[in-house]
Design an enzyme around this catalytic site. Structure first.
Site, short mmCIF file in Angstrom:
data_model
loop_
_atom_site.label_atom_id
_atom_site.label_comp_id
_atom_site.label_asym_id
_atom_site.label_seq_id
_atom_site.Cartn_x
_atom_site.Cartn_y
_atom_site.Cartn_z
N LYS A 75 0.84 -1.21 0.00
CA LYS A 75 0.00 0.00 0.00
C LYS A 75 0.87 1.25 0.00
CE LYS A 75 -1.74 1.64 4.08
NZ LYS A 75 -1.43 3.07 4.28
N ASN A 76 1.91 1.25 0.83
CA ASN A 76 2.69 2.48 0.98
C ASN A 76 3.62 2.75 -0.20
OD1 ASN A 76 1.36 2.94 3.32
ND2 ASN A 76 3.09 2.52 4.69
N ARG A 96 -4.44 10.81 5.02
CA ARG A 96 -3.25 11.66 5.08
C ARG A 96 -2.42 11.59 3.79
NH1 ARG A 96 0.43 14.34 8.39
NH2 ARG A 96 2.59 13.87 7.84
N CYS A 108 -5.50 8.32 10.04
CA CYS A 108 -5.53 7.68 11.35
C CYS A 108 -5.14 8.69 12.43
CB CYS A 108 -4.50 6.55 11.41
SG CYS A 108 -5.02 5.03 10.64
N ARG A 144 0.88 14.59 13.43
CA ARG A 144 1.18 14.42 12.02
C ARG A 144 1.08 15.71 11.20
NH1 ARG A 144 -1.17 8.68 10.07
NH2 ARG A 144 0.79 8.57 8.98
N PRO A 145 1.88 16.71 11.53
CA PRO A 145 1.86 17.94 10.72
C PRO A 145 2.49 17.71 9.34
CG PRO A 145 3.58 18.06 12.40
CD PRO A 145 2.87 16.76 12.61
N ASP A 187 4.57 20.22 7.96
CA ASP A 187 5.52 21.33 7.82
C ASP A 187 6.73 20.97 6.95
OD1 ASP A 187 5.92 19.60 10.07
OD2 ASP A 187 7.57 20.87 10.71
N GLN A 188 7.17 19.71 7.00
CA GLN A 188 8.35 19.33 6.23
C GLN A 188 8.04 19.27 4.73
OE1 GLN A 188 11.40 19.08 7.96
NE2 GLN A 188 9.97 19.84 9.51
N ASP A 229 4.70 0.85 12.07
CA ASP A 229 3.48 0.19 11.61
C ASP A 229 3.36 -1.25 12.11
OD1 ASP A 229 2.62 2.44 10.32
OD2 ASP A 229 3.12 1.77 8.31
N VAL A 278 8.30 7.20 16.90
CA VAL A 278 7.92 7.86 15.63
C VAL A 278 6.64 8.69 15.79
CG1 VAL A 278 7.40 7.53 13.18
CG2 VAL A 278 9.08 6.04 14.31
N ARG A 317 -8.57 -0.45 4.92
CA ARG A 317 -7.72 0.59 4.31
C ARG A 317 -6.36 0.01 3.93
NH1 ARG A 317 -6.55 4.95 8.16
NH2 ARG A 317 -5.12 5.29 6.44
C1 UD1 Z 1 4.24 6.94 6.28
C2 UD1 Z 1 3.40 5.70 6.10
C3 UD1 Z 1 2.86 5.22 7.45
C4 UD1 Z 1 3.99 5.07 8.46
C5 UD1 Z 1 4.87 6.32 8.52
C6 UD1 Z 1 6.11 6.13 9.37
C7 UD1 Z 1 2.51 5.98 3.87
C8 UD1 Z 1 1.33 6.24 3.01
N1 UD1 Z 1 2.31 5.98 5.20
O1 UD1 Z 1 3.37 7.94 6.79
O2 UD1 Z 1 2.21 3.96 7.23
O3 UD1 Z 1 3.44 4.85 9.74
O4 UD1 Z 1 5.31 6.67 7.19
O5 UD1 Z 1 6.86 5.06 8.92
O6 UD1 Z 1 3.60 5.72 3.40
N2 UD1 Z 1 6.19 14.73 10.61
C9 UD1 Z 1 6.27 16.07 10.91
N3 UD1 Z 1 6.17 16.97 9.88
C10 UD1 Z 1 5.98 16.58 8.58
C11 UD1 Z 1 5.89 15.20 8.29
C12 UD1 Z 1 6.01 14.30 9.33
O7 UD1 Z 1 6.43 16.47 12.06
O8 UD1 Z 1 5.88 17.45 7.70
C13 UD1 Z 1 6.29 13.74 11.71
C14 UD1 Z 1 5.00 12.96 11.93
O9 UD1 Z 1 4.12 13.66 12.75
C15 UD1 Z 1 5.52 11.69 12.54
C16 UD1 Z 1 6.87 11.48 11.86
O10 UD1 Z 1 7.24 12.75 11.33
O11 UD1 Z 1 5.71 11.86 13.92
C17 UD1 Z 1 6.87 10.47 10.75
O12 UD1 Z 1 5.88 10.80 9.78
P1 UD1 Z 1 6.04 10.45 8.23
O13 UD1 Z 1 7.29 9.68 8.02
O14 UD1 Z 1 5.84 11.69 7.44
O15 UD1 Z 1 4.80 9.50 8.01
P2 UD1 Z 1 3.81 9.47 6.78
O16 UD1 Z 1 4.56 9.74 5.52
O17 UD1 Z 1 2.61 10.25 7.09
#
Ligand code: UD1
Length: 428
Positions: A22-23, A100, A124, A129-130, A132-133, A310, A332, A403
């Site tokens: 899926k990812n 997301r 979820c 889960r912001p 900003d990055q 996960d 995480v 999902r």
């Molecule tokens: C992806 C996966 C999800 C997995 C996660 C971590 C997909 C579709 N989903 O989610 O299954 O649980 O990686 O392996 O691939 N963060 C920030 N700012 C940002 C982005 C992220 O603070 O702009 C933080 C998040 O809140 C979290 C951490 O970084 O605490 C990791 O998030 P991220 O790696 O971005 O996860 P996703 O890409 O949403």
């Protein structure tokens, strides 16, 4: 809404064909917006997250069609054919609020149209889960960004730039990588995520004519090109589905072949299961998992190649059955122990203090009615139910399990687990 009935399972036996990840599929579907040519994603799993993204892609003018006619892909899954010849801003925001990963259309829209308007995403409830990055990355490529009534509005012709990610976010790395493929000049992503799905997306982009180097390492360099072309691409097998089935086997015992599972993507989990006494054999066709976990576990989630967040919930179900005290640290996401409350209803002795969980495992797990609060929490409850005494009813009011797992009741049922979906029918 879905409800499952699970009874104590005999040892699991046979083989499960692992679906496509899926990812990997979700970012690759978003990448189809980078070209006006047809893109075919082979072996796409039937998941509601895929349906949600398809809905969103359609609302951007992209043609989306399932194709069952060709040679069937992994686990008999059909191909998904996409064509974004006419691309526009999403007419319908609603799918973005549900998932997301919808944020992944931001980079491709901006790169191709010079503008993007996306809703702050939902998904979820496992932490703040912001995004900003993601935004920082688009700004580094020259985009103007404004936040307006819950929307992110971006504009500008992209040029190469450098970005350092404050944490190696999977989604931000993917979004920036996609946007940079069509930027003018070279871009650099430092502290990039290294997950196998990142490397998979880069391979797909390169087959579309992009020039991405370094994916899988902490520094990714993208040399922008003027145009990308179409592709037929088979993404990697789902390491999280394979890992979940390995956890179910570690609880029920037995001898299961996870056909297609790639051990090199699953090292952290395999080491942990081996430490707990499970026998793992790497075979040409996949991974063979044998026997029950009998030792307590120490699990610290980390970015890849560390232990995947996960799989924290599924392996916590394993820890509920192994004698002794297991220690978990979730680094995480900040709110990812919601399954602990439901596992307690089944007799688990779990103490949670902030990001630490202590589990006193043993033989006391019993069936009852539990509720799935997020995708992997739902998978954890199903794993626990396989080993618990009596019947467990897993309610999934928001359909989280569908999902990310294609008909989990069929996959586990084929291995001999007494599991039934009580209602409603799974998605077509
Ligand atoms: C992806 C996966 C999800 C997995 C996660 C971590 C997909 C579709 N989903 O989610 O299954 O649980 O990686 O392996 O691939 N963060 C920030 N700012 C940002 C982005 C992220 O603070 O702009 C933080 C998040 O809140 C979290 C951490 O970084 O605490 C990791 O998030 P991220 O790696 O971005 O996860 P996703 O890409 O949403």
């Amino acid at each position: 809404m879905a409800t499952y009935s699970v009874r104590t399972s005999p040892p699991l036996r046979g083989e499960a064909i692992i679906h496509t990840a899926k990812n990997s599929v979700l970012p690759i579907l978003a990448a189809s917006l980078l070209t006006s040519d047809p893109v075919s994603v082979l072996g796409t799993p039937r998941l509601t997250d895929v349906d949600t993204l398809c809905e969103l892609l359609r609302s951007c003018g992209c043609q989306v069609e399932w194709d069952d006619s060709g040679p069937v892909g992994r686990a008999s899954a059909p191909a998904l054919n996409l064509c974004a010849r006419e691309l526009c801003m999403p007419a319908n925001d609603e799918p973005m609020r549900r998932m997301r990963a919808s944020i992944l259309i931001m980079g491709p829209l901006l790169a191709r149209l010079g503008m993007a308007r996306v809703t702050l995403p939902g998904g979820c409830a496992i932490g703040q889960r912001p995004v900003d990055q993601h935004i920082k990355g688009m700004q580094a490529l020259g985009a103007e960004v404004a936040l307006h009534q819950g929307h992110i509005e971006l504009s500008g012709r992209l040029r190469g730039g450098s970005v350092y990610l404050d944490m190696p976010s999977v989604g931000a790395t993917e979004n920036i990588m996609m946007a940079a493929t069509l930027a003018q000049g070279a871009s650099r992503i430092e502290n990039a995520a290294k997950e196998p799905e990142i490397t998979d997306l880069a391979m797909c982009l390169n087959q579309m004519g992009a020039r991405v180097a370094g994916a899988g390492s902490g520094t990714i360099i993208v040399q922008g090109v003027a145009k990308l072309h179409g592709v037929k691409y088979q993404p990697i097998p789902d390491r999280i589905e394979a890992g979940t089935l390995a956890c179910a086997t570690a609880i029920a015992g037995g001898n299961v072949l996870l056909r297609g599972a790639r051990s090199e993507h699953m090292r952290a989990l395999l080491f942990k299961l081996q430490e707990a006494g499970v026998i793992i054999a790497e075979q040409r066709e996949g991974l063979r998992v044998r026997g029950k976990a009998v030792q307590p576990l120490a699990v610290r989630t980390m970015v890849y190649p560390g232990f995947p967040t996960d799989l924290q919930a599924p392996i916590m179900a394993v820890a509920c059955f192994t004698p002794g005290t297991s220690v978990f640290l979730e680094t995480v996401f900040e709110n990812r122990y919601m399954h602990a409350t439901e596992l307690r209803r089944m007799g688990a002795r779990i103490r949670v203090e902030d990001r630490v969980a202590l589990i006193d495992g043993g033989p006391d797990m019993h069936g009852t009615r539990v509720i799935s609060s997020d995708l992997r929490a739902g998978a954890s409850l199903i794993c626990a139910a396989v080993g618990a005494k009596g019947e467990t009813i897993v309610e999934d009011p928001q359909g989280h399990i569908d999902r990310g797992y294609e008909r989990i009741e069929r996959t586990l049922g084929d291995l001999g687990a007494p599991i039934r979906r009580l209602q409603p029918d799974p998605p077509a």
